[in-house]
Design a protein around this motif. Structure first.
Motif, PDB file in Angstrom:
ATOM      1  N   MET A   1      48.454  26.871 -10.479  1.00  0.00           N
ATOM      2  CA  MET A   1      49.221  28.018 -10.862  1.00  0.00           C
ATOM      3  C   MET A   1      48.277  28.988 -11.551  1.00  0.00           C
ATOM      4  O   MET A   1      47.474  28.613 -12.394  1.00  0.00           O
ATOM      5  N   ALA A   2      48.341  30.237 -11.150  1.00  0.00           N
ATOM      6  CA  ALA A   2      47.486  31.267 -11.729  1.00  0.00           C
ATOM      7  C   ALA A   2      48.209  31.943 -12.889  1.00  0.00           C
ATOM      8  O   ALA A   2      49.327  32.422 -12.744  1.00  0.00           O
ATOM      9  N   LEU A   3      47.553  31.963 -14.029  1.00  0.00           N
ATOM     10  CA  LEU A   3      48.103  32.635 -15.195  1.00  0.00           C
ATOM     11  C   LEU A   3      47.449  33.991 -15.356  1.00  0.00           C
ATOM     12  O   LEU A   3      46.288  34.182 -14.987  1.00  0.00           O
ATOM     13  N   ALA A   4      48.191  34.916 -15.929  1.00  0.00           N
ATOM     14  CA  ALA A   4      47.636  36.236 -16.212  1.00  0.00           C
ATOM     15  C   ALA A   4      46.807  36.128 -17.488  1.00  0.00           C
ATOM     16  O   ALA A   4      47.332  35.876 -18.568  1.00  0.00           O
ATOM     17  N   LEU A   5      45.498  36.278 -17.342  1.00  0.00           N
ATOM     18  CA  LEU A   5      44.585  36.224 -18.475  1.00  0.00           C
ATOM     19  C   LEU A   5      43.825  37.534 -18.563  1.00  0.00           C
ATOM     20  O   LEU A   5      43.415  38.094 -17.537  1.00  0.00           O
ATOM     21  N   LEU A   6      43.610  37.996 -19.774  1.00  0.00           N
ATOM     22  CA  LEU A   6      42.766  39.153 -19.993  1.00  0.00           C
ATOM     23  C   LEU A   6      41.319  38.703 -19.825  1.00  0.00           C
ATOM     24  O   LEU A   6      41.006  37.520 -20.036  1.00  0.00           O
ATOM     25  N   PRO A   7      40.415  39.610 -19.451  1.00  0.00           N
ATOM     26  CA  PRO A   7      39.014  39.186 -19.250  1.00  0.00           C
ATOM     27  C   PRO A   7      38.433  38.424 -20.448  1.00  0.00           C
ATOM     28  O   PRO A   7      37.730  37.424 -20.267  1.00  0.00           O
ATOM     29  N   GLU A   8      38.727  38.866 -21.658  1.00  0.00           N
ATOM     30  CA  GLU A   8      38.170  38.195 -22.842  1.00  0.00           C
ATOM     31  C   GLU A   8      38.798  36.824 -23.100  1.00  0.00           C
ATOM     32  O   GLU A   8      38.254  36.011 -23.845  1.00  0.00           O
ATOM     33  N   GLU A   9      39.930  36.528 -22.467  1.00  0.00           N
ATOM     34  CA  GLU A   9      40.589  35.233 -22.655  1.00  0.00           C
ATOM     35  C   GLU A   9      40.029  34.160 -21.727  1.00  0.00           C
ATOM     36  O   GLU A   9      40.179  32.967 -21.997  1.00  0.00           O
ATOM     37  N   ARG A  10      39.401  34.559 -20.648  1.00  0.00           N
ATOM     38  CA  ARG A  10      38.942  33.589 -19.641  1.00  0.00           C
ATOM     39  C   ARG A  10      37.951  32.563 -20.185  1.00  0.00           C
ATOM     40  O   ARG A  10      37.990  31.413 -19.799  1.00  0.00           O
ATOM     41  N   ASP A  11      37.065  32.968 -21.053  1.00  0.00           N
ATOM     42  CA  ASP A  11      36.058  32.043 -21.595  1.00  0.00           C
ATOM     43  C   ASP A  11      36.190  31.871 -23.099  1.00  0.00           C
ATOM     44  O   ASP A  11      35.233  31.490 -23.766  1.00  0.00           O
ATOM     45  N   ASP A  12      37.378  32.111 -23.629  1.00  0.00           N
ATOM     46  CA  ASP A  12      37.600  32.016 -25.069  1.00  0.00           C
ATOM     47  C   ASP A  12      37.583  30.551 -25.500  1.00  0.00           C
ATOM     48  O   ASP A  12      38.429  29.759 -25.077  1.00  0.00           O
ATOM     49  N   PRO A  13      36.621  30.153 -26.352  1.00  0.00           N
ATOM     50  CA  PRO A  13      36.546  28.749 -26.773  1.00  0.00           C
ATOM     51  C   PRO A  13      37.747  28.302 -27.614  1.00  0.00           C
ATOM     52  O   PRO A  13      38.097  27.126 -27.616  1.00  0.00           O
ATOM     53  N   VAL A  14      38.380  29.235 -28.317  1.00  0.00           N
ATOM     54  CA  VAL A  14      39.557  28.878 -29.116  1.00  0.00           C
ATOM     55  C   VAL A  14      40.709  28.490 -28.187  1.00  0.00           C
ATOM     56  O   VAL A  14      41.384  27.479 -28.388  1.00  0.00           O
ATOM     57  N   ILE A  15      40.938  29.290 -27.144  1.00  0.00           N
ATOM     58  CA  ILE A  15      41.993  28.978 -26.167  1.00  0.00           C
ATOM     59  C   ILE A  15      41.691  27.656 -25.491  1.00  0.00           C
ATOM     60  O   ILE A  15      42.568  26.789 -25.375  1.00  0.00           O
ATOM     61  N   ALA A  16      40.439  27.465 -25.062  1.00  0.00           N
ATOM     62  CA  ALA A  16      40.057  26.210 -24.395  1.00  0.00           C
ATOM     63  C   ALA A  16      40.272  25.021 -25.336  1.00  0.00           C
ATOM     64  O   ALA A  16      40.774  23.972 -24.918  1.00  0.00           O
ATOM     65  N   GLY A  17      39.924  25.167 -26.601  1.00  0.00           N
ATOM     66  CA  GLY A  17      40.099  24.082 -27.563  1.00  0.00           C
ATOM     67  C   GLY A  17      41.563  23.765 -27.830  1.00  0.00           C
ATOM     68  O   GLY A  17      41.955  22.600 -27.904  1.00  0.00           O
ATOM     69  N   GLN A  18      42.388  24.826 -27.967  1.00  0.00           N
ATOM     70  CA  GLN A  18      43.820  24.603 -28.171  1.00  0.00           C
ATOM     71  C   GLN A  18      44.432  23.933 -26.945  1.00  0.00           C
ATOM     72  O   GLN A  18      45.286  23.045 -27.072  1.00  0.00           O
ATOM     73  N   TRP A  19      44.012  24.329 -25.760  1.00  0.00           N
ATOM     74  CA  TRP A  19      44.529  23.750 -24.519  1.00  0.00           C
ATOM     75  C   TRP A  19      44.189  22.265 -24.428  1.00  0.00           C
ATOM     76  O   TRP A  19      45.020  21.429 -24.131  1.00  0.00           O
ATOM     77  N   ARG A  20      42.914  21.926 -24.697  1.00  0.00           N
ATOM     78  CA  ARG A  20      42.494  20.514 -24.670  1.00  0.00           C
ATOM     79  C   ARG A  20      43.262  19.692 -25.702  1.00  0.00           C
ATOM     80  O   ARG A  20      43.713  18.583 -25.414  1.00  0.00           O
ATOM     81  N   ALA A  21      43.415  20.231 -26.910  1.00  0.00           N
ATOM     82  CA  ALA A  21      44.131  19.506 -27.965  1.00  0.00           C
ATOM     83  C   ALA A  21      45.581  19.259 -27.568  1.00  0.00           C
ATOM     84  O   ALA A  21      46.118  18.171 -27.803  1.00  0.00           O
ATOM     85  N   TRP A  22      46.216  20.248 -26.949  1.00  0.00           N
ATOM     86  CA  TRP A  22      47.605  20.077 -26.519  1.00  0.00           C
ATOM     87  C   TRP A  22      47.707  18.971 -25.478  1.00  0.00           C
ATOM     88  O   TRP A  22      48.539  18.089 -25.582  1.00  0.00           O
ATOM     89  N   TRP A  23      46.806  18.983 -24.472  1.00  0.00           N
ATOM     90  CA  TRP A  23      46.850  17.958 -23.425  1.00  0.00           C
ATOM     91  C   TRP A  23      46.544  16.578 -23.974  1.00  0.00           C
ATOM     92  O   TRP A  23      47.039  15.580 -23.484  1.00  0.00           O
ATOM     93  N   GLU A  24      45.720  16.481 -24.989  1.00  0.00           N
ATOM     94  CA  GLU A  24      45.430  15.181 -25.593  1.00  0.00           C
ATOM     95  C   GLU A  24      46.649  14.627 -26.323  1.00  0.00           C
ATOM     96  O   GLU A  24      46.829  13.421 -26.411  1.00  0.00           O
ATOM     97  N   ARG A  25      47.495  15.496 -26.863  1.00  0.00           N
ATOM     98  CA  ARG A  25      48.697  15.049 -27.570  1.00  0.00           C
ATOM     99  C   ARG A  25      49.820  14.658 -26.621  1.00  0.00           C
ATOM    100  O   ARG A  25      50.670  13.847 -26.980  1.00  0.00           O
ATOM    101  N   VAL A  26      49.867  15.234 -25.436  1.00  0.00           N
ATOM    102  CA  VAL A  26      50.994  14.994 -24.524  1.00  0.00           C
ATOM    103  C   VAL A  26      51.217  13.517 -24.257  1.00  0.00           C
ATOM    104  O   VAL A  26      52.317  13.010 -24.476  1.00  0.00           O
TER     105      VAL A  26
END
Length: 147
Positions: A1-26
């Motif tokens: 699924m393609a999400l709408a991301l702003l260019p600065e969000e594509r490689d944002d380490p904070v977003i990537a870290g929050q995403w990984r942390a969420w998946w680890e909790r699931v």
């Protein structure tokens, strides 16, 4: 699924870290962790809220997939858990005690089965699609849980 991301969000380490942390909790949570993503603050929360319509459509499609998996198909009897438990008891002589399981479907992309505790299991949609493998994993879990 393609999400709408702003260019600065594509490689944002904070977003990537929050995403990984969420998946680890699931898989470690017996609750519906998908609700947590909707309540996230910060960069990932912004992405989630901006894409809420897309994410809801994707989630609804997965729920339809799971509903379809539970329906019998013409000319094909799906393996029943009760039958598999009876067969296991006959083969091993071990009787499975009464149980109640909650199975949470996770879109993991691979066949995956993870007991959370004795009564809660997370399984990938891919594993659930393979009804025989899913049933075998549950029977194995029940045997280990009671053994």
């Amino acid at each position: 699924m393609a999400l709408a991301l702003l260019p600065e969000e594509r490689d944002d380490p904070v977003i990537a870290g929050q995403w990984r942390a969420w998946w680890e909790r699931v898989p470690a949570s017996p609750t519906h962790e998908s609700r947590i993503a909707l309540d996230l603050d910060g960069p990932l929360g912004t992405v989630i809220h901006r894409n809420s319509t897309t994410l809801l459509a994707w989630s609804s499609a997965r729920k339809r997939d799971l509903a379809q998996l539970s329906r019998p198909t013409a000319g094909h009897r799906r393996p029943l858990l009760a039958d598999a438990i009876r067969d296991h008891s006959r083969r091993t002589g071990f009787r499975v005690a009464e149980f109640h399981l909650t199975v949470t479907a996770i879109p993991a992309g691979v066949a995956w089965f993870q007991p959370i505790d004795g009564d809660v299991i997370a399984a990938s949609i891919e594993l659930i699609r393979d009804r025989s493998a899913h049933t075998a994993a549950i029977v194995d879990h029940l045997g280990r849980r009671q053994g």
